[in-house]
Design a protein around this motif. Structure first.
Motif, PDB file in Angstrom:
ATOM      1  N   ASN A   1       0.810  -1.227   0.000  1.00 29.95           N
ATOM      2  CA  ASN A   1       0.000   0.000   0.000  1.00 29.95           C
ATOM      3  C   ASN A   1       0.837   1.268   0.000  1.00 29.95           C
ATOM      4  N   GLN A   2       2.061   1.173  -0.499  1.00 32.93           N
ATOM      5  CA  GLN A   2       2.928   2.346  -0.471  1.00 32.93           C
ATOM      6  C   GLN A   2       3.664   2.526  -1.812  1.00 32.93           C
ATOM      7  N   TYR A   3       3.787   3.788  -2.254  1.00 30.65           N
ATOM      8  CA  TYR A   3       4.694   4.120  -3.359  1.00 30.65           C
ATOM      9  C   TYR A   3       5.827   4.929  -2.784  1.00 30.65           C
TER      10      TYR A   3
ATOM     11  N   TYR B   1      -2.578   2.265 -11.124  1.00 29.19           N
ATOM     12  CA  TYR B   1      -3.460   2.483  -9.961  1.00 29.19           C
ATOM     13  C   TYR B   1      -4.399   3.662 -10.225  1.00 29.19           C
TER      14      TYR B   1
ATOM     15  N   ILE C   1      -5.164   8.288  -2.837  1.00 29.19           N
ATOM     16  CA  ILE C   1      -3.732   8.372  -2.529  1.00 29.19           C
ATOM     17  C   ILE C   1      -3.578   9.432  -1.445  1.00 29.19           C
TER      18      ILE C   1
ATOM     19  N   ARG D   1      -3.457   4.196  -1.142  1.00 36.56           N
ATOM     20  CA  ARG D   1      -1.987   4.058  -1.218  1.00 36.56           C
ATOM     21  C   ARG D   1      -1.382   5.300  -0.586  1.00 36.56           C
TER      22      ARG D   1
END
Ligand SMILES: C[S@@+](CC[C@H](N)C(=O)[O-])C[C@H]1O[C@@H](n2cnc3c(N)ncnc32)[C@H](O)[C@@H]1O
Length: 223
Positions: free
Chosen positions: A19-21, A34, A65, A90
């Motif tokens: 769940n992270q960029y 996404y 986001i 995210r």
């Protein structure tokens, strides 16, 4: 309402990839997929995430986001996102300006931006850090789709008036303007700061500003 440094949260943001960029090692293709998969909204400065967790649970057909600059707060927020089991949020840990520039460079556009109780940075010499200063506004006008909106809420009178001037100066159409916002719109949720300010009797200022064909997208167009 400062959040103290928490080592576990900083470790969490460094170690947990779900769940992270990561801006340091940005996976542009995955990010593009996404935001193109569903209508995707961005909240800048989510704090610990109460707002986005509520909204994402209510609107499972949209993606969200959150971009949070503080590592401890990001770690706490990501932990809550992971534990919620929600698949439509995210997190990006870092300065939104960098994420925004990446989006502008890659022509990525979205249908809405939330600015909830952003830091007012009252001193003139800190104006560039305000999330409605010229640099950020130019990013917003470029990454928003036509007829999409910036949803702004604040407790702070001066920052609210400054931001309202900025929305007008950039030729956004201010479609909602409330100086004592009490009853939440359907596409809204309470934030941590909002709850505290309301308990103290502070009036919430809220504006919804829509991008139009006349919205300024280039620095040369600014008066
Ligand atoms: C006053 S708090 C509000 C938190 C939350 N939105 C709420 O209403 O409860 C503002 C948050 O914005 C974050 N922030 C400030 N500037 C930012 C930036 N340039 N990019 C991402 N996050 C930012 C801060 O770290 C902080 O967590």
């Amino acid at each position: 309402m400062r959040t103290k440094f928490k080592q576990w949260a900083v470790d969490y943001i460094k170690n947990e990839q779900n769940n992270q960029y990561s801006l340091g090692n940005f996976d542009l293709e995955s990010f593009k997929n996404y935001i193109n998969d569903k209508k995707t909204f961005i909240e800048i400065g989510p704090g610990k995430g109460q707002f986005i967790l509520t909204l994402a649970a209510k609107f499972p057909d949209f993606n969200f986001i959150v971009c949070e600059i503080n590592e401890t707060i990001s770690g706490i927020c990501l932990n809550k996102i992971d534990e919620s089991g929600l698949k439509n949020i995210r997190l990006v840990c870092g300065d939104f300006f960098k994420l925004g520039e990446l989006m502008v460079q890659n022509h990525l556009q979205i249908p809405g931006i939330f600015l909830n109780f952003s830091d007012p940075w009252p001193k003139k010499r800190h104006e560039k850090r305000r999330l409605t200063s010229d640099g950020f506004m130019l990013v917003y006008s470029n990454i928003l789709l036509l007829n999409s909106s910036i949803y702004f809420k604040s407790d702070n009178d001066d920052f609210s008036l400054y931001s309202l001037d900025q929305f007008k100066r950039f030729n956004f159409n201010v479609i909602k303007k409330d100086f004592d916002y009490n009853k939440l719109d359907n596409f809204d949720a309470l934030t941590e700061f909002e709850e505290k300010f309301k308990e103290s009797g502070i009036k919430i200022k809220r504006f919804v500003s829509r991008k139009t064909e006349k919205t300024i997208t280039k620095v040369e167009e600014l008066a």
